[in-house]
Write a protein that holds these residues in place. Structure first.
Motif, PDB file in Angstrom:
ATOM      1  N   LYS A  38      -9.521   0.475   4.253  1.00 12.32           N
ATOM      2  CA  LYS A  38     -10.729   0.835   5.015  1.00 12.32           C
ATOM      3  C   LYS A  38     -11.973   0.761   4.137  1.00 12.32           C
ATOM      4  N   LEU A  39     -11.818   1.141   2.865  1.00 11.52           N
ATOM      5  CA  LEU A  39     -12.946   1.130   1.943  1.00 11.52           C
ATOM      6  C   LEU A  39     -13.258  -0.273   1.433  1.00 11.52           C
ATOM      7  N   ASN A  40     -12.219  -1.113   1.305  1.00  8.03           N
ATOM      8  CA  ASN A  40     -12.420  -2.477   0.820  1.00  8.03           C
ATOM      9  C   ASN A  40     -11.354  -3.378   1.435  1.00  8.03           C
ATOM     10  N   SER A  41     -11.689  -4.005   2.522  1.00  5.14           N
ATOM     11  CA  SER A  41     -10.710  -4.796   3.281  1.00  5.14           C
ATOM     12  C   SER A  41     -10.538  -6.211   2.745  1.00  5.14           C
ATOM     13  N   SER A  42     -11.176  -6.531   1.606  1.00  8.09           N
ATOM     14  CA  SER A  42     -11.086  -7.889   1.065  1.00  8.09           C
ATOM     15  C   SER A  42     -10.175  -7.970  -0.163  1.00  8.09           C
ATOM     16  N   ASN A  43      -9.387  -6.924  -0.415  1.00  9.73           N
ATOM     17  CA  ASN A  43      -8.501  -6.898  -1.579  1.00  9.73           C
ATOM     18  C   ASN A  43      -7.063  -7.154  -1.132  1.00  9.73           C
ATOM     19  N   ALA A  44      -6.497  -8.294  -1.554  1.00 10.90           N
ATOM     20  CA  ALA A  44      -5.152  -8.686  -1.120  1.00 10.90           C
ATOM     21  C   ALA A  44      -4.078  -7.722  -1.610  1.00 10.90           C
ATOM     22  N   THR A  45      -4.272  -7.135  -2.794  1.00  8.55           N
ATOM     23  CA  THR A  45      -3.264  -6.243  -3.379  1.00  8.55           C
ATOM     24  C   THR A  45      -2.982  -5.048  -2.485  1.00  8.55           C
ATOM     25  N   TYR A  46      -4.055  -4.503  -1.838  1.00  9.92           N
ATOM     26  CA  TYR A  46      -3.864  -3.313  -0.994  1.00  9.92           C
ATOM     27  C   TYR A  46      -2.913  -3.621   0.167  1.00  9.92           C
ATOM     28  N   TYR A  47      -3.082  -4.798   0.789  1.00 11.64           N
ATOM     29  CA  TYR A  47      -2.203  -5.184   1.897  1.00 11.64           C
ATOM     30  C   TYR A  47      -0.774  -5.432   1.405  1.00 11.64           C
ATOM     31  N   SER A  48      -0.669  -6.099   0.266  1.00  6.51           N
ATOM     32  CA  SER A  48       0.654  -6.397  -0.285  1.00  6.51           C
ATOM     33  C   SER A  48       1.407  -5.124  -0.652  1.00  6.51           C
ATOM     34  N   ASN A  49       0.701  -4.173  -1.265  1.00  9.57           N
ATOM     35  CA  ASN A  49       1.343  -2.906  -1.627  1.00  9.57           C
ATOM     36  C   ASN A  49       1.782  -2.128  -0.390  1.00  9.57           C
ATOM     37  N   ARG A  50       0.940  -2.135   0.643  1.00  8.66           N
ATOM     38  CA  ARG A  50       1.316  -1.425   1.863  1.00  8.66           C
ATOM     39  C   ARG A  50       2.538  -2.087   2.497  1.00  8.66           C
ATOM     40  N   ALA A  51       2.610  -3.426   2.398  1.00  8.29           N
ATOM     41  CA  ALA A  51       3.772  -4.133   2.912  1.00  8.29           C
ATOM     42  C   ALA A  51       5.050  -3.671   2.210  1.00  8.29           C
ATOM     43  N   ALA A  52       4.951  -3.443   0.885  1.00  7.41           N
ATOM     44  CA  ALA A  52       6.118  -2.983   0.131  1.00  7.41           C
ATOM     45  C   ALA A  52       6.603  -1.631   0.657  1.00  7.41           C
ATOM     46  N   ALA A  53       5.655  -0.743   0.971  1.00  8.87           N
ATOM     47  CA  ALA A  53       6.028   0.564   1.509  1.00  8.87           C
ATOM     48  C   ALA A  53       6.642   0.428   2.900  1.00  8.87           C
ATOM     49  N   TYR A  54       6.080  -0.477   3.711  1.00  5.35           N
ATOM     50  CA  TYR A  54       6.654  -0.707   5.043  1.00  5.35           C
ATOM     51  C   TYR A  54       8.094  -1.247   4.940  1.00  5.35           C
ATOM     52  N   LEU A  55       8.345  -2.108   3.945  1.00  5.20           N
ATOM     53  CA  LEU A  55       9.697  -2.622   3.754  1.00  5.20           C
ATOM     54  C   LEU A  55      10.681  -1.501   3.461  1.00  5.20           C
ATOM     55  N   GLU A  56      10.257  -0.540   2.651  1.00  7.09           N
ATOM     56  CA  GLU A  56      11.128   0.590   2.321  1.00  7.09           C
ATOM     57  C   GLU A  56      11.475   1.402   3.560  1.00  7.09           C
ATOM     58  N   LEU A  57      10.535   1.471   4.514  1.00  3.36           N
ATOM     59  CA  LEU A  57      10.771   2.229   5.748  1.00  3.36           C
ATOM     60  C   LEU A  57      11.468   1.387   6.812  1.00  3.36           C
ATOM     61  N   GLY A  58      11.695   0.110   6.514  1.00  2.00           N
ATOM     62  CA  GLY A  58      12.331  -0.766   7.498  1.00  2.00           C
ATOM     63  C   GLY A  58      11.377  -1.243   8.575  1.00  2.00           C
ATOM     64  N   SER A  59      10.056  -1.104   8.327  1.00  2.06           N
ATOM     65  CA  SER A  59       9.050  -1.560   9.294  1.00  2.06           C
ATOM     66  C   SER A  59       8.694  -3.005   8.959  1.00  2.06           C
ATOM     67  N   PHE A  60       9.581  -3.933   9.328  1.00  2.00           N
ATOM     68  CA  PHE A  60       9.459  -5.300   8.855  1.00  2.00           C
ATOM     69  C   PHE A  60       8.340  -6.078   9.543  1.00  2.00           C
ATOM     70  N   ILE A  61       8.072  -5.755  10.810  1.00  2.00           N
ATOM     71  CA  ILE A  61       6.976  -6.451  11.518  1.00  2.00           C
ATOM     72  C   ILE A  61       5.639  -6.134  10.851  1.00  2.00           C
ATOM     73  N   GLN A  62       5.405  -4.827  10.570  1.00  2.00           N
ATOM     74  CA  GLN A  62       4.167  -4.425   9.906  1.00  2.00           C
ATOM     75  C   GLN A  62       4.072  -5.030   8.513  1.00  2.00           C
ATOM     76  N   ALA A  63       5.234  -5.084   7.819  1.00  2.00           N
ATOM     77  CA  ALA A  63       5.244  -5.648   6.467  1.00  2.00           C
ATOM     78  C   ALA A  63       4.863  -7.123   6.497  1.00  2.00           C
ATOM     79  N   GLU A  64       5.438  -7.871   7.448  1.00  2.00           N
ATOM     80  CA  GLU A  64       5.112  -9.295   7.528  1.00  2.00           C
ATOM     81  C   GLU A  64       3.622  -9.502   7.834  1.00  2.00           C
ATOM     82  N   ALA A  65       3.062  -8.668   8.732  1.00  2.00           N
ATOM     83  CA  ALA A  65       1.645  -8.801   9.093  1.00  2.00           C
ATOM     84  C   ALA A  65       0.747  -8.537   7.885  1.00  2.00           C
ATOM     85  N   ASP A  66       1.084  -7.481   7.103  1.00  2.00           N
ATOM     86  CA  ASP A  66       0.282  -7.163   5.923  1.00  2.00           C
ATOM     87  C   ASP A  66       0.357  -8.275   4.882  1.00  2.00           C
ATOM     88  N   CYS A  67       1.541  -8.835   4.704  1.00  2.00           N
ATOM     89  CA  CYS A  67       1.693  -9.930   3.749  1.00  2.00           C
ATOM     90  C   CYS A  67       0.866 -11.140   4.187  1.00  2.00           C
TER      91      CYS A  67
END
Length: 584
Positions: free
Chosen positions: A498-527
């Protein structure tokens, strides 16, 4: 040039359309003239003189007048229908209006004023409140609200208003235009309905500083003098501290650029008045409320309001008692039953005015004083605070300096902050009107340019601050991830995005957390978003491949990430996010 002009009209049209939509949401109708006019008319100028005589100085300009000035054949309403009903049409036109028409300008109508021109908010329950074009949800300021709005919406080139306790300067500040209050007694008050005889002046509004000065040359009737620079410029630091917007540096940089640092002088105006105007102590109400911090300036506003009400009752008390007109509540509260001031009180008030005049003349000798036009943004339309005595005092406090001393003052718009106009004022000694208008021509553009620079700098600083905050949120997310608090990590990464939507690392890191929770659709979208921002983000590619594999999209997983698994196929089968702890 034609293209630029066309674009300007398109932008103006879009802006006005936006105001209409906004006010519709507020369930408040906006008139075609923004409610500025109470009556349309036309007074045409005389024919141009034959050459070699110069053309009229105001040729081609249109203007409107507040409905306190007489125009032959028309009833002056004074902002009140009962006044209109009980009065005859004027037998002659005010000399001020006549001078402008003779000077080549065309008068096109009369504009709304507060009820009996006694208010300062710009609201009028009888004729409607003009819409503030810069901020439609807020009041336009008064008493000369319609005249200010007519200029702000480009309906006229300039307009006349009555300024008793700020009636031109406050609406100028609220509507983002220029407003001039001349020295007391310089401009004729003949053919003007009085509010407070010793405080009333006729001032004028414009957007263009050259037009403001041209009008001044016609009305002031002062002899030509060579333009001179101010020898000292006094900045009232304590007054600028009242603002939530730090604009004193805009003033300082502008004046240094134009006149040099040697002419600048900083003053605590409240302390100066405490020292030079000791008679104010008798009127201190002891209620600075943390707002008008200088009690002496607040006391000055209290004295001014006392004088205004006393003289208003002298002028109109008999009519009010006999007619019993319908009055706006904001006006009724200013006319209590017992209002007569004892001679001793009047003597104290006259002492204050005398001391103040001497103090400001000494301070302003061959120079100008710079203060905010208003310390507070315009209140919301219909706000209860408008009815309070405190609002009246604090809104008119800074205006009281010119009112009570007889000095001249010009309000200058700088720009906008939080969708509200920001305005500063220059004051010069009594009779220095031409000097002040000349100074306006010099400083106007530079003040606005420096405000733009300051605004851009603030925006840049905010962006840097946001990026730093985003990094902090990411670090918190990384720690939560290490602690296997997946949902908490997602929350922190979301905050970083929300503070900086142009940083790829933030989306990639959130995808990693979604993978741990088994939220694969959200993870793929973030990646996918991370890869859009940074196509070389290896972890985002590999995590997307994992998400797609878990979703059963084997073909997409193989094709989409082939660039990364051509040489390292085995890595695709490993839980890629296990390396998060080393470098998320």
């Amino acid at each position: 040039m034609a293209s630029s002009s066309a674009n300007l009209w398109v932008l103006l049209g879009l802006g006005l359309a936006g105001i209409l939509i906004f006010t519709k949401k507020m369930k408040r109708a906006v008139k075609a003239d923004f409610g500025a006019f109470i009556e349309r008319l036309q007074l045409l100028p005389p024919p141009q003189p034959a050459p070699p005589k110069a053309p009229h100085p105001l040729t081609g300009l249109s203007f409107a007048v507040s409905d306190v000035l007489d125009i032959e054949g028309y009833v002056t309403s004074f902002g009140n229908p009962d006044w209109f009903r009980t009065r005859e049409a004027a037998s002659r036109t005010s000399p001020v209006v006549a001078a402008l028409v003779d000077g080549g300008a065309t008068c096109v109508g009369k504009t709304v004023v507060d009820d009996m021109a006694l208010g300062i908010s710009g609201e009028n329950k009888h004729y409607g409140t003009p819409t503030n074009p810069t901020s439609p949800a807020r009041v336009p300021g008064g008493a000369s609200s319609g005249a200010a709005v007519a200029v702000a919406t480009n309906l006229v080139d300039f307009s006349l208003g009555i300024d008793t306790v700020g009636g031109v300067r406050v609406p100028a500040g609220y509507c983002g235009i220029l407003g001039f209050r001349p020295s007391y007694g310089i401009v004729s008050l003949s053919g003007v309905i009085p509010v407070s005889t010793s405080l009333d002046t006729i001032g004028w509004f414009a957007k263009d500083p050259s037009i403001l000065r041209r009008v001044g040359h016609v009305l002031l009737q002062v002899p030509y003098a060579a333009q001179r620079n101010p020898r000292n410029i006094v900045i009232a630091d304590d007054c600028f501290q009242l603002l939530k917007v730090p604009i004193s540096q805009v003033v300082v940089k502008s004046m240094e650029k134009l006149y040099g640092r040697q002419v600048l002088r900083h003053e605590n105006l409240g302390d100066y008045l405490n020292l030079k105007v000791p008679s104010l102590n008798a009127f201190n109400d002891g209620k600075p409320n943390g707002e008008v911090k200088s009690s002496s300036i607040r006391s000055l506003a209290i004295v001014m309001q006392m004088l205004k009400r006393h003289e208003f009752k002298q002028n109109h008390g008999e009519w009010i008692n006999s007619v019993k007109p319908s009055l706006d509540p904001a006006i009724t509260s200013q006319i209590p039953e017992v209002l007569e001031l004892a001679n001793t009180e009047l003597e104290k008030i006259h002492t204050v005015r005398s001391e103040l005049r001497s103090a400001l003349n000494a301070l302003l000798k061959d120079g100008i004083l710079v203060i905010p036009t208003s310390a507070y943004p315009p209140p919301k339309f219909g706000a209860k605070e408008i009815l309070s005595e405190d609002y009246l005092i604090k809104t008119s406090a800074l205006s009281s300096l010119a009112c009570m001393s007889g000095c001249c003052q010009v309000a200058i718009p700088l720009g906008f902050e939080d969708k509200c106009p920001i305005s500063v004022s220059l004051l010069a000694g009594h009779g220095s009107d031409r000097f002040l208008l000349d100074t306006l021509i010099t400083v106007h553009a530079t003040l606005q340019e420096e405000f733009v620079v300051a605004t851009k700098s603030k925006t840049s600083n905010n962006a840097v601050t946001q990026e730093a905050s985003a990094e902090l949120a990411k670090d918190k997310g990384n720690q939560a991830f290490k602690d296997k608090q997946w949902q908490q990590a997602i929350g922190f990464y979301t905050e970083a995005i929300k503070l900086n939507s142009s940083n790829a690392t933030y989306y990639s890191n959130r995808a990693a957390a979604y993978l741990e929770l088994g939220s694969f659709i959200q993870a793929e979208a973030d990646c996918g978003k991370a890869i859009d921002l940074d196509k070389k983000n290896v972890k985002a590619h590999l995590r997307r491949g994992t998400a797609r594999e878990m979703l059963g999209y084997y073909k997409e997983a193989m094709e989409g990430e082939s660039i990364f698994i051509h040489s390292h196929f085995l890595l695709f089968k490993i839980r890629i996010y296990s390396c998060i702890g080393t470098n998320l």
